[in-house]
Scaffold this active site. Structure first.
Site, PDB file in Angstrom:
ATOM      1  N   SER A  66       0.808  -1.210   0.000  1.00  0.00           N
ATOM      2  CA  SER A  66       0.000   0.000   0.000  1.00  0.00           C
ATOM      3  C   SER A  66       0.852   1.276   0.000  1.00  0.00           C
ATOM      4  CB  SER A  66      -0.950  -0.038   1.202  1.00  0.00           C
ATOM      5  OG  SER A  66      -1.973   0.905   1.059  1.00  0.00           O
ATOM      6  N   ASP A  87      -8.118  -6.162  -5.508  1.00  0.00           N
ATOM      7  CA  ASP A  87      -7.848  -4.894  -4.837  1.00  0.00           C
ATOM      8  C   ASP A  87      -8.501  -3.748  -5.598  1.00  0.00           C
ATOM      9  OD1 ASP A  87      -6.826  -2.913  -3.224  1.00  0.00           O
ATOM     10  OD2 ASP A  87      -4.785  -3.051  -3.998  1.00  0.00           O
ATOM     11  N   HIS A 113      -6.025  -6.470  -1.424  1.00  0.00           N
ATOM     12  CA  HIS A 113      -4.941  -5.534  -1.137  1.00  0.00           C
ATOM     13  C   HIS A 113      -3.816  -6.187  -0.343  1.00  0.00           C
ATOM     14  CE1 HIS A 113      -3.448  -1.436  -0.966  1.00  0.00           C
ATOM     15  NE2 HIS A 113      -3.362  -1.478   0.355  1.00  0.00           N
TER      16      HIS A 113
END
Length: 452
Positions: free
Chosen positions: A164, A372, A430
């Protein structure tokens, strides 16, 4: 940016880090039982700024066993907490073995970064960082300290892997680290490269592709797609004008719009609903939402990783185990300020820094979860296509190859040319290491193999 000379001066105080505190353990992994030691400590990276780190090292290791550094996202999410106990460390919060731990492939170092995250802390508000350049400089100072405390890693393969917003931080840190190594500031002989997992490298390439991705997934019809794309265009205009704070607010408003249009799709896995996101929370409590845009972003992207159970576990069981956490420091207590201080830098892209890493000859592995949303694969491919790396055309012409894991005959695809690789992870959102454990290990093994 602080000069390398000043970094050396700062490192002199950092060398006063807490002496090693060893703890012997065993974990049963997919590859069999593994005995390991632990070490942890604080690095004084600037006056009043303290970075906490936690190392897991195999008891039996040779000079070829790599060290993987893990950087969580947020900014403000803890590597030593969430990444360690929820994703890739050797144990869970219930002290059960994580058979998929990355420790079976290399030693692990978790760093609570930026300062103020997890058990890292600052003594005054003026000591927080405000952009990734400052974060990178802090991490170089931390690295000088760590490789002095643990000189055995100076000649072993070293990789930085992330998730991220950790991608923005990793790219910058890796670039600065390479320069520090080249200048002889850090005697690190085998800095191999980075693994950028679902990384927030180019904000607008994600914002501009959310509509396309959600339309393809049947979350939006054509009218909704038009509304989402119109909002994205307004955010793009702010970015083009260099109005970074307003662009951050626009990003938040864009997320609110998508949550309304999709009835709360999860930002981290489109097969789920985001029960903890801002819109869902507002509906459930039937209240008027008076939070600022930055506060809403924090509640969507950092607070879900600061789980009450995890916070309590870190502040009790782990605090007692570590024995070095100051009484006035509580796990994650400063994360909101960390997030807020970085908010002016959220929308600035740094794919050009990835370009630098490739030109330096470092291995760059990008991996992305199919499910994601926040860092969707379409957006990732868009910023990859922005690279000026001389091998880009050959990479784009390369054949995409399938890979399998024990559980899935088709687990994803790889595409590789020279020192760049893209890994497409099927069935993952994610958090790849959490969602598809075997594919996470595949990514790590691929990085090891390519760096030989």
């Amino acid at each position: 940016m602080i000069s390398l000379l000043l970094v050396c001066v700062l490192a002199a105080s950092a060398l006063a880090a807490t002496p090693p505190s060893k703890a012997n353990n065993t974990v049963n992994t997919f590859a069999g039982p593994l005995k390991y030691n632990e070490d942890w400590g604080y690095s004084l990276i600037r006056t009043g700024a303290h970075t906490f780190w936690w190392l897991y090292a195999a008891e039996q290791a040779d000079e070829n066993r790599p060290l993987f550094m893990w950087l969580q996202g947020g900014p403000g999410s803890s590597s030593t907490g969430y990444g360690n106990f929820q994703e890739l460390g050797p144990k869970t919060m219930t002290d059960e073995d994580n058979q998929a731990t990355w420790l079976q492939l290399g030693d692990l170092i978790f760093v609570d970064n930026p300062v103020g995250t997890g058990f890292s802390y600052v003594e005054s508000n003026s000591q927080y960082t405000t952009n990734v350049a400052e974060i990178g400089n802090d991490l170089v100072t931390w690295a000088i300290d760590f490789f002095s405390v643990h000189p055995e890693y100076r000649t072993r393969p070293f990789f930085i892997v992330c998730e991220s917003y950790g991608g923005k931080m990793t790219a910058e840190f890796a670039a600065q680290l390479h320069l520090a190594v080249s200048a002889g500031v850090i005697p690190l002989t085998k800095f191999k490269g980075v693994g950028l997992g679902d990384s927030w490298i180019s904000a607008m390439d994600y914002v501009n592709t959310w509509g396309e991705y959600l339309y393809a997934q049947s979350y939006l019809d054509e009218q909704q797609l038009d509304r989402v794309n119109t909002k994205a265009a307004s955010c793009q205009s702010l970015v083009d004008s260099g109005k970074w704070s307003q662009a951050t607010n626009c990003w938040s408003a864009m997320e609110e719009l998508i949550e309304i249009e999709t009835d709360g799709v999860s930002w981290y896995n489109v097969l789920k609903q985001g029960d903890s996101d801002a819109w869902s929370a507002a509906i459930k409590t039937n209240r008027i939402d008076t939070r600022t845009h930055v506060e809403k972003l924090y509640d969507r992207h950092v607070r879900p990783l600061q789980l009450d159970a995890l916070d309590n576990y870190m502040d009790t069981v782990i605090r007692n185990k570590l024995g070095i956490i100051p009484d006035n420091v509580h796990f994650g207590a400063q994360s909101g300020m960390v997030f807020n201080k970085q908010s002016g830098d959220f929308m600035t892209p740094n794919w050009a820094t990835v370009d630098k890493l490739l030109s330096y000859g470092l291995q760059v592995t990008v991996f992305n979860g199919q499910l994601d949303l926040i860092c969707d694969t379409i957006g990732t491919e868009r910023w990859i296509n922005r690279l000026t790396w001389k091998g880009l055309d050959q990479y784009k012409a390369a054949t995409k190859k399938p890979f399998k894991t024990k559980s899935f005959p088709l687990a994803g695809y790889t595409k590789t040319y020279q020192n760049f690789q893209m890994i497409y992870i099927l069935r993952a959102g994610h958090m790849v290491a959490h969602d598809t454990e075997e594919s996470g290990l595949f990514v790590l093994q691929s990085m090891i193999d390519r760096a030989k």
